[in-house]
Design a protein around this motif. Sequence first.
Motif, short mmCIF file in Angstrom:
data_model
loop_
_atom_site.label_atom_id
_atom_site.label_comp_id
_atom_site.label_asym_id
_atom_site.label_seq_id
_atom_site.Cartn_x
_atom_site.Cartn_y
_atom_site.Cartn_z
N LEU A 189 -8.98 -18.73 100.75
CA LEU A 189 -9.93 -19.58 100.04
C LEU A 189 -10.26 -20.81 100.87
N HIS B 172 -11.21 -25.26 97.38
CA HIS B 172 -11.44 -24.34 96.26
C HIS B 172 -10.53 -24.71 95.09
N SER C 208 -7.10 -23.18 95.27
CA SER C 208 -6.38 -23.26 96.55
C SER C 208 -4.97 -23.81 96.41
N VAL D 122 -14.69 -18.54 105.75
CA VAL D 122 -14.03 -18.93 104.50
C VAL D 122 -13.60 -20.39 104.56
N VAL E 299 -15.01 -16.37 99.88
CA VAL E 299 -13.58 -16.05 99.84
C VAL E 299 -13.39 -14.67 100.43
#
Length: 301
Positions: free
Chosen positions: A170, A174, A177, A232, A238
């Motif tokens: 991720l 995010h 995360s 990413v 992702v």
Amino acid sequence: MELRQLQYFVKVARKQHVTQAAEELHVAQSAVSRQIHQLEEELGVNLFLQKGRNLQLTSVGKLFLARVETILGDLHRAVNEVHEFLDPELGEIRLGFPHSLGIQLIPSVVSQFRKEHPNVKFRFKQGMYNSLIKDVAEGEVDLAFISPSPEKHDQVISEPLLTEELYAILPPNHPLSGCESIKLAELKDESFVLFREGYSLRPIVWNACLKAGFTPSIGFEGEETDTIRGLVAAGMGVSLLPGMALFETSLLQPVKVKVSEPDVTRTIGLIRRSNEELPLVAEVFYKFLLSYFAGSIGKGK
């Protein structure tokens, strides 16, 4: 008829292009064209037909290719056997593998093997799933790591070596995360960065998403793990990658998160030509690998 002519012919037949063949042979294009022309004159037949910018084997060219590949394969093995008879420790192992294994696995096993066999040389060739099987079947390499491990194939036999877990990766910012683990279904609304068609990791990720109840939306496609990781990390989406592909190689890195549901793994196997003995030095390496990975299937080593 010269050995060089046969070698050039096989290379052109495989590449279907004189320029590309010349580049791999590290010779001038004119030299390749001249040798092919001389070979055709000596045989009294056309081995190739022009098809756009590429060359296509004629019917007789296909027959000739099959015989020449057998002859060159026998010659290569004969030379290796002589060298290995004089000293097996001075032999060469031709090894194929997918790009994702070149970061950590291949350097690790080769360096470990060379501790006991320091003078053995290696020639490496990277490739995708189908090309690795083709390289082994046609004698381009002696052994190849491959994923997934093929259960049945007419030209190669496979020995499963290990099972490896795939992780969600991720962007650093995010919302998920910071989680220790997630369910894959939690990423159903995300844009995925996947390998393009032909790479074995793509169907693994795709099928895992389907198993989690959704079809992944593809935002970007790449051909190397570094590209997937970079996209990413830059917030472009992702993805899922195996642990071996997540060693840090740059400052910009995604966050690695365990997937608790469903179980997402890949099997890595070792393939060799069926019904054919390996060169002695490759056989030593083959047995070393089986011992090195013994018990790794199902343990996510």
